[in-house]
Design a protein around this motif. Sequence first.
Motif, PDB file in Angstrom:
ATOM      1  N   CYS A  26     -61.665  59.304  36.869  1.00  0.00           N
ATOM      2  CA  CYS A  26     -60.528  58.504  36.414  1.00  0.00           C
ATOM      3  C   CYS A  26     -59.417  59.415  35.886  1.00  0.00           C
ATOM      4  CB  CYS A  26     -60.954  57.560  35.286  1.00  0.00           C
ATOM      5  SG  CYS A  26     -62.114  56.290  35.781  1.00  0.00           S
ATOM      6  N   TRP A  27     -58.195  58.909  35.961  1.00  0.00           N
ATOM      7  CA  TRP A  27     -57.050  59.622  35.405  1.00  0.00           C
ATOM      8  C   TRP A  27     -56.979  59.371  33.907  1.00  0.00           C
ATOM      9  CZ3 TRP A  27     -54.219  63.010  38.078  1.00  0.00           C
ATOM     10  CH2 TRP A  27     -54.198  62.922  39.463  1.00  0.00           C
ATOM     11  N   GLY A  28     -56.660  60.412  33.140  1.00  0.00           N
ATOM     12  CA  GLY A  28     -56.515  60.243  31.701  1.00  0.00           C
ATOM     13  C   GLY A  28     -55.681  61.339  31.079  1.00  0.00           C
ATOM     14  N   PHE A  29     -55.521  61.236  29.772  1.00  0.00           N
ATOM     15  CA  PHE A  29     -54.802  62.246  29.004  1.00  0.00           C
ATOM     16  C   PHE A  29     -55.719  63.437  28.761  1.00  0.00           C
ATOM     17  CE2 PHE A  29     -53.031  58.136  27.285  1.00  0.00           C
ATOM     18  CZ  PHE A  29     -51.911  58.162  28.098  1.00  0.00           C
ATOM     19  N   PHE A  30     -55.167  64.455  28.166  1.00  0.00           N
ATOM     20  CA  PHE A  30     -55.942  65.656  27.856  1.00  0.00           C
ATOM     21  C   PHE A  30     -56.515  65.538  26.455  1.00  0.00           C
ATOM     22  CE2 PHE A  30     -52.875  66.670  31.061  1.00  0.00           C
ATOM     23  CZ  PHE A  30     -53.614  67.406  31.969  1.00  0.00           C
ATOM     24  N   GLY A  31     -57.747  65.996  26.274  1.00  0.00           N
ATOM     25  CA  GLY A  31     -58.354  65.960  24.953  1.00  0.00           C
ATOM     26  C   GLY A  31     -59.841  65.721  25.019  1.00  0.00           C
ATOM     27  N   ARG A  32     -60.417  65.568  23.844  1.00  0.00           N
ATOM     28  CA  ARG A  32     -61.846  65.329  23.744  1.00  0.00           C
ATOM     29  C   ARG A  32     -62.261  65.259  22.284  1.00  0.00           C
ATOM     30  NH1 ARG A  32     -66.400  68.739  26.949  1.00  0.00           N
ATOM     31  NH2 ARG A  32     -67.949  68.178  25.433  1.00  0.00           N
ATOM     32  N   THR A  33     -63.488  65.590  21.997  1.00  0.00           N
ATOM     33  CA  THR A  33     -64.037  65.476  20.655  1.00  0.00           C
ATOM     34  C   THR A  33     -63.540  66.590  19.735  1.00  0.00           C
ATOM     35  OG1 THR A  33     -66.021  64.486  21.602  1.00  0.00           O
ATOM     36  CG2 THR A  33     -66.204  65.300  19.358  1.00  0.00           C
ATOM     37  N   VAL A  34     -63.222  66.206  18.500  1.00  0.00           N
ATOM     38  CA  VAL A  34     -62.870  67.178  17.473  1.00  0.00           C
ATOM     39  C   VAL A  34     -64.166  67.863  17.042  1.00  0.00           C
ATOM     40  CG1 VAL A  34     -61.901  67.479  15.155  1.00  0.00           C
ATOM     41  CG2 VAL A  34     -60.945  65.734  16.698  1.00  0.00           C
ATOM     42  N   GLU A  35     -64.175  69.187  17.123  1.00  0.00           N
ATOM     43  CA  GLU A  35     -65.376  69.940  16.760  1.00  0.00           C
ATOM     44  C   GLU A  35     -65.459  70.134  15.252  1.00  0.00           C
ATOM     45  OE1 GLU A  35     -65.448  73.539  19.101  1.00  0.00           O
ATOM     46  OE2 GLU A  35     -65.758  72.406  20.957  1.00  0.00           O
ATOM     47  N   PHE A  36     -66.672  70.389  14.764  1.00  0.00           N
ATOM     48  CA  PHE A  36     -66.913  70.587  13.336  1.00  0.00           C
ATOM     49  C   PHE A  36     -65.998  71.689  12.809  1.00  0.00           C
ATOM     50  CE2 PHE A  36     -69.086  72.644   9.787  1.00  0.00           C
ATOM     51  CZ  PHE A  36     -69.239  71.555   8.938  1.00  0.00           C
ATOM     52  N   GLY A  37     -65.325  71.409  11.692  1.00  0.00           N
ATOM     53  CA  GLY A  37     -64.458  72.389  11.060  1.00  0.00           C
ATOM     54  C   GLY A  37     -63.031  72.412  11.591  1.00  0.00           C
ATOM     55  N   GLU A  38     -62.745  71.632  12.636  1.00  0.00           N
ATOM     56  CA  GLU A  38     -61.403  71.572  13.202  1.00  0.00           C
ATOM     57  C   GLU A  38     -60.629  70.391  12.638  1.00  0.00           C
ATOM     58  OE1 GLU A  38     -61.118  72.940  17.825  1.00  0.00           O
ATOM     59  OE2 GLU A  38     -62.040  71.003  17.463  1.00  0.00           O
ATOM     60  N   THR A  39     -59.321  70.555  12.554  1.00  0.00           N
ATOM     61  CA  THR A  39     -58.461  69.403  12.307  1.00  0.00           C
ATOM     62  C   THR A  39     -58.178  68.776  13.674  1.00  0.00           C
ATOM     63  OG1 THR A  39     -56.390  70.604  12.592  1.00  0.00           O
ATOM     64  CG2 THR A  39     -57.350  70.579  10.360  1.00  0.00           C
TER      65      THR A  39
END
Length: 149
Positions: free
Chosen positions: A33-46
């Motif tokens: 599917c088409w989508g935006f860029f991104g994913r899960t925020v990793e531990f310790g990241e904003t």
Amino acid sequence: MLIKEVATILPYSGEKVLLQLRDFNPRIVYPGCWGFFGRTVEFGETPLQSAKRELSEEIGHVPKEIYALSKDSVSAPDEMMMYSFYAPLEIRPTEIILNEGMDFGLFSFQEILSKQLYSNEIKKKFPLINHPNMIYLVRKLIRKISRGD
């Protein structure tokens, strides 16, 4: 524990938006599917650090300025907090290095709202991610751009 996700919308020349065609890997959400860029925020990241990392990993480019668009509680496919950003795409599409996904493309808001987008790489149409947040974010960005924010 609440999952935190990021999505970044990349408008190009204000009239088109860069989207990624996700792999057909059955272990990922919304394969093919088409989508935006991104994913899960990793531990310790904003969320902003996550957005920058994901853009670097996925297309080899991090825009100089990234702006907050929305923070939303989303309940599908899992309970999560979705942090959405937008940033003008500062490079030409020919400079993009696609490291994740099968294709990328520039699409008008009208094309995105049709929910079926053509892949120049694969030579056929694929659906937009079937999640209400996709159209919500596109409409929110359209309003923001039309107001000149």
